[in-house]
Design a protein around this motif. Structure first.
Motif, PDB file in Angstrom:
ATOM      1  N   VAL A 174       0.899  -0.882   0.095  1.00  0.00           N
ATOM      2  CA  VAL A 174      -0.253   0.162   0.264  1.00  0.00           C
ATOM      3  C   VAL A 174       0.664   1.530  -0.064  1.00  0.00           C
ATOM      4  CG1 VAL A 174      -1.334   1.315   1.112  1.00  0.00           C
ATOM      5  CG2 VAL A 174      -1.968  -1.183   0.849  1.00  0.00           C
ATOM      6  N   ASP A 175       2.175   1.168   0.852  1.00  0.00           N
ATOM      7  CA  ASP A 175       2.498   2.308   0.691  1.00  0.00           C
ATOM      8  C   ASP A 175       3.724   2.478   0.041  1.00  0.00           C
ATOM      9  OD1 ASP A 175       1.379   3.253   3.496  1.00  0.00           O
ATOM     10  OD2 ASP A 175       3.723   2.008   3.985  1.00  0.00           O
ATOM     11  N   SER A 176       3.600   1.136  -1.206  1.00  0.00           N
ATOM     12  CA  SER A 176       4.929   1.437  -2.147  1.00  0.00           C
ATOM     13  C   SER A 176       3.800   1.898  -3.906  1.00  0.00           C
ATOM     14  CB  SER A 176       5.748   0.690  -2.112  1.00  0.00           C
ATOM     15  OG  SER A 176       4.646  -0.797  -2.744  1.00  0.00           O
ATOM     16  N   THR A 189       8.729   7.060   1.511  1.00  0.00           N
ATOM     17  CA  THR A 189       9.299   7.187   3.563  1.00  0.00           C
ATOM     18  C   THR A 189       8.880   5.821   4.086  1.00  0.00           C
ATOM     19  OG1 THR A 189       9.782  10.012   2.505  1.00  0.00           O
ATOM     20  CG2 THR A 189       9.850   8.547   5.282  1.00  0.00           C
ATOM     21  N   LYS A 190       7.458   6.195   3.943  1.00  0.00           N
ATOM     22  CA  LYS A 190       6.786   5.115   4.911  1.00  0.00           C
ATOM     23  C   LYS A 190       7.006   3.428   4.905  1.00  0.00           C
ATOM     24  CE  LYS A 190       2.773   6.160   4.660  1.00  0.00           C
ATOM     25  NZ  LYS A 190       1.285   6.174   4.749  1.00  0.00           N
ATOM     26  N   ALA A 191       7.343   3.615   3.156  1.00  0.00           N
ATOM     27  CA  ALA A 191       7.811   2.212   2.935  1.00  0.00           C
ATOM     28  C   ALA A 191       9.293   2.277   3.176  1.00  0.00           C
ATOM     29  CB  ALA A 191       7.821   2.231   1.018  1.00  0.00           C
ATOM     30  N   ILE A 192      10.070   2.923   2.588  1.00  0.00           N
ATOM     31  CA  ILE A 192      11.522   2.733   3.103  1.00  0.00           C
ATOM     32  C   ILE A 192      11.817   2.506   4.439  1.00  0.00           C
ATOM     33  CG2 ILE A 192      13.047   3.600   3.180  1.00  0.00           C
ATOM     34  CD1 ILE A 192      12.910   5.289   0.757  1.00  0.00           C
ATOM     35  N   ALA A 193      10.940   2.466   5.506  1.00  0.00           N
ATOM     36  CA  ALA A 193      11.179   2.227   7.119  1.00  0.00           C
ATOM     37  C   ALA A 193      10.935   0.581   7.218  1.00  0.00           C
ATOM     38  CB  ALA A 193      10.191   3.559   7.265  1.00  0.00           C
ATOM     39  N   LEU A 194       9.970   0.142   6.460  1.00  0.00           N
ATOM     40  CA  LEU A 194       9.853  -1.050   6.129  1.00  0.00           C
ATOM     41  C   LEU A 194      10.540  -1.906   5.607  1.00  0.00           C
ATOM     42  CD1 LEU A 194       5.927  -1.267   5.549  1.00  0.00           C
ATOM     43  CD2 LEU A 194       6.833  -1.247   7.311  1.00  0.00           C
ATOM     44  N   LEU A 195      11.843  -1.629   5.028  1.00  0.00           N
ATOM     45  CA  LEU A 195      12.863  -2.767   4.670  1.00  0.00           C
ATOM     46  C   LEU A 195      13.860  -2.878   5.841  1.00  0.00           C
ATOM     47  CD1 LEU A 195      12.447  -0.760   0.940  1.00  0.00           C
ATOM     48  CD2 LEU A 195      11.951  -3.119   1.961  1.00  0.00           C
ATOM     49  N   ASN A 196      14.320  -3.771   6.063  1.00  0.00           N
ATOM     50  CA  ASN A 196      15.767  -4.331   6.658  1.00  0.00           C
ATOM     51  C   ASN A 196      16.572  -3.294   6.099  1.00  0.00           C
ATOM     52  OD1 ASN A 196      17.743  -5.253   7.987  1.00  0.00           O
ATOM     53  ND2 ASN A 196      17.673  -7.211   6.498  1.00  0.00           N
ATOM     54  N   PRO A 197      16.576  -2.452   7.583  1.00  0.00           N
ATOM     55  CA  PRO A 197      18.241  -1.505   6.582  1.00  0.00           C
ATOM     56  C   PRO A 197      19.582  -2.403   6.595  1.00  0.00           C
ATOM     57  CG  PRO A 197      17.604  -1.378   9.426  1.00  0.00           C
ATOM     58  CD  PRO A 197      16.579  -1.912   8.291  1.00  0.00           C
ATOM     59  N   HIS A 198      20.083  -3.267   7.007  1.00  0.00           N
ATOM     60  CA  HIS A 198      20.977  -3.857   7.365  1.00  0.00           C
ATOM     61  C   HIS A 198      21.077  -4.859   5.660  1.00  0.00           C
ATOM     62  CE1 HIS A 198      21.424  -3.106  11.213  1.00  0.00           C
ATOM     63  NE2 HIS A 198      20.664  -3.669  11.303  1.00  0.00           N
ATOM     64  N   GLN A 199      19.722  -4.682   4.833  1.00  0.00           N
ATOM     65  CA  GLN A 199      20.673  -4.776   3.743  1.00  0.00           C
ATOM     66  C   GLN A 199      21.385  -4.529   2.614  1.00  0.00           C
ATOM     67  OE1 GLN A 199      16.285  -6.579   1.671  1.00  0.00           O
ATOM     68  NE2 GLN A 199      17.313  -7.830   0.744  1.00  0.00           N
ATOM     69  N   ARG A 200      22.287  -5.065   2.798  1.00  0.00           N
ATOM     70  CA  ARG A 200      23.250  -3.929   1.783  1.00  0.00           C
ATOM     71  C   ARG A 200      23.107  -3.759   0.274  1.00  0.00           C
ATOM     72  NH1 ARG A 200      28.917  -5.073   2.454  1.00  0.00           N
ATOM     73  NH2 ARG A 200      28.752  -4.887   4.307  1.00  0.00           N
ATOM     74  N   ASP A 201      22.089  -4.366   0.023  1.00  0.00           N
ATOM     75  CA  ASP A 201      22.207  -4.425  -1.396  1.00  0.00           C
ATOM     76  C   ASP A 201      20.730  -3.098  -1.909  1.00  0.00           C
ATOM     77  OD1 ASP A 201      20.462  -6.334  -1.132  1.00  0.00           O
ATOM     78  OD2 ASP A 201      20.597  -7.768  -2.596  1.00  0.00           O
ATOM     79  N   VAL A 202      19.421  -3.416  -0.805  1.00  0.00           N
ATOM     80  CA  VAL A 202      18.629  -2.756  -1.512  1.00  0.00           C
ATOM     81  C   VAL A 202      19.080  -0.935  -1.133  1.00  0.00           C
ATOM     82  CG1 VAL A 202      16.207  -2.216  -0.586  1.00  0.00           C
ATOM     83  CG2 VAL A 202      16.989  -5.033  -1.413  1.00  0.00           C
ATOM     84  N   GLN A 203      19.554  -1.099  -0.006  1.00  0.00           N
ATOM     85  CA  GLN A 203      19.986   0.073   0.005  1.00  0.00           C
ATOM     86  C   GLN A 203      21.159   0.508  -0.627  1.00  0.00           C
ATOM     87  OE1 GLN A 203      18.785   1.629   3.319  1.00  0.00           O
ATOM     88  NE2 GLN A 203      17.888  -0.183   3.712  1.00  0.00           N
ATOM     89  N   GLU A 204      21.391  -0.138  -1.903  1.00  0.00           N
ATOM     90  CA  GLU A 204      22.281   0.466  -2.515  1.00  0.00           C
ATOM     91  C   GLU A 204      21.258   0.767  -3.901  1.00  0.00           C
ATOM     92  OE1 GLU A 204      25.377  -2.266  -3.036  1.00  0.00           O
ATOM     93  OE2 GLU A 204      26.315  -1.649  -1.377  1.00  0.00           O
ATOM     94  N   TYR A 205      20.934   0.093  -4.181  1.00  0.00           N
ATOM     95  CA  TYR A 205      18.999   0.273  -4.711  1.00  0.00           C
ATOM     96  C   TYR A 205      18.672   1.694  -4.433  1.00  0.00           C
ATOM     97  CZ  TYR A 205      14.529   0.260  -6.801  1.00  0.00           C
ATOM     98  OH  TYR A 205      13.432   0.511  -7.494  1.00  0.00           O
ATOM     99  N   LEU A 206      18.320   1.328  -3.027  1.00  0.00           N
ATOM    100  CA  LEU A 206      17.184   2.517  -2.723  1.00  0.00           C
ATOM    101  C   LEU A 206      17.917   4.163  -3.153  1.00  0.00           C
ATOM    102  CD1 LEU A 206      15.844   1.567   0.738  1.00  0.00           C
ATOM    103  CD2 LEU A 206      14.546   1.688  -2.044  1.00  0.00           C
TER     104      LEU A 206
END
Length: 374
Positions: A174-176, A189-206
């Motif tokens: 819903v947020d995305s 912002t709300k969707a990103i807050a649900l993502l694991n901040p330690h998942q490095r490849d996803v954080q680089e993509y964002l």
């Protein structure tokens, strides 16, 4: 001297006898009349059978046949023909068509359908009825169209924890895909807050997807988030139609793996100028499949109430055919000028097949994928 005697032996006076003779000769309205034998028989039968009220020679005349029904039927038929001629889409709706979006939504999707939705009347979308002529007219609005299954203990989670993971997974979709601010191009912002901040490849993509003015196919924010340029397109009304469901199973290292398969239908119109009541409306149709892992914190580094992305892909219709811009680009005024690949055709409403893994935006030769309907 008595002239006559009654049955009880009583006598009648001379005056009464003379009055009787005069009335018998002259006749009176209320003079008693001795019933005939036939009348007595009828009277006796009626006394024995009081429910029989008709005379033995009487009958009930048949009612005259009225022609009003024939005239009314003809009038109704004439009015129906006139309605078909003047309001064809309304009449089609009475028998299962769009019906001005007044039909009740379809039952929630709980499993993959066996076939594509049936054909709808070929009616053009309007500002008043943006889902007219589309199967989405019968879909639910927004988050209501995303089905969440019953939770059971799976992997490292008990039933209550699985229920929470499913609820949070739906929130991510819903947020995305439905947040009005994200649809206007703002940061999700709300969707990103649900993502694991330690998942490095996803954080680089964002970081690459949301900061670059020239994203690549690998860093296109549309892979996860629905966005339009506010100066180029705006939503018609505040309703986005959706249809889809969540499923889950046990994943790696005992994780609960949730898969979301959801189709979003965004009706948009040009943002600039006065489009008027007959303004152009295009439906951008996006089907997303996002696989989310709710990891056991004893085995994977994560934060509470955050998910790790396993995969994400989409099919898209009427969202742009050129190089990625980070936004959907509806082909206003140029729908007939797009290059199409006849070898790659797709029904964007067909949910009976898995989501294509190509991204669904362009074909190999650079032309648009051909949508069989929109």
């Amino acid at each position: 001297m008595s002239r006559a005697g009654g049955q009880d032996g009583s006598s009648v006076s001379d005056e009464e006898w003379e009055r009787f003779l005069r009335e018998s000769v002259a006749g009176t309205a209320d003079a008693p009349v001795e019933p005939s034998a036939r009348a007595r028989a009828v009277q006796r039968r009626l006394a024995e059978h009081p429910e029989q009220q008709e005379g033995w020679r009487t009958r009930t005349p048949a009612r005259p046949r009225r022609r009003t029904g024939r005239y009314v039927t003809g009038l109704v038929a004439a009015l129906a023909l006139l309605a078909v001629a003047v309001f064809p889409h309304r009449v089609a709706g009475w028998f299962g068509g769009d019906a001005g979006q007044a039909d009740k939504p379809l039952a929630a999707e709980t499993e993959r359908p066996g076939e594509a939705p049936g054909a709808e009347p070929a009616l053009r979308a309007t500002l008043a009825e943006p889902f007219r002529g589309s199967p989405a007219a019968h879909w639910a609005d927004g988050a209501a169209g995303i089905t969440v299954p019953r939770a059971e203990a799976t992997g490292w989670m008990d039933a209550a924890q699985v229920a929470r993971a499913l609820r949070r997974s739906k929130e991510f979709m819903v947020d995305s895909g439905l947040d009005p601010r994200v649809l206007r191009g703002e940061r999700p912002t709300k969707a990103i807050a649900l993502l694991n901040p330690h998942q490095r490849d996803v954080q680089e993509y964002l970081r690459a997807a949301l900061s670059s003015s020239a994203p690549t196919p690998e860093t296109d924010p549309l892979l996860l988030f629905s966005r339009f340029r506010p100066e180029q397109a705006r939503l018609v009304g505040d309703v986005v139609k959706t249809r889809g469901r969540l499923t889950y199973r046990e994943g790696e290292r005992g994780a609960v793996e949730v898969t979301a398969d959801v189709t979003f239908v965004y009706p948009v119109t040009p943002a600039t100028g006065d489009s008027g009541p007959d303004g152009e409306v295009i439906r951008t149709i996006v089907r997303r499949e996002v696989v989310m892992s709710w990891d056991d914190p004893a085995k994977v580094i994560t934060e509470p109430d955050t998910l790790s992305l396993v995969s994400y892909t989409l099919d898209m219709t009427n969202g742009g055919c050129s190089a990625p811009t980070g936004y959907f680009v509806p082909p206003f005024g140029a729908a007939d000028e797009q290059r199409v690949d006849a070898s790659h055709r797709i029904d964007p409403y067909d949910r009976s097949k898995p989501v294509a893994r190509s991204g669904g935006t362009t074909s190999k030769n650079g032309g648009c994928t051909t949508a069989t309907r929109s």
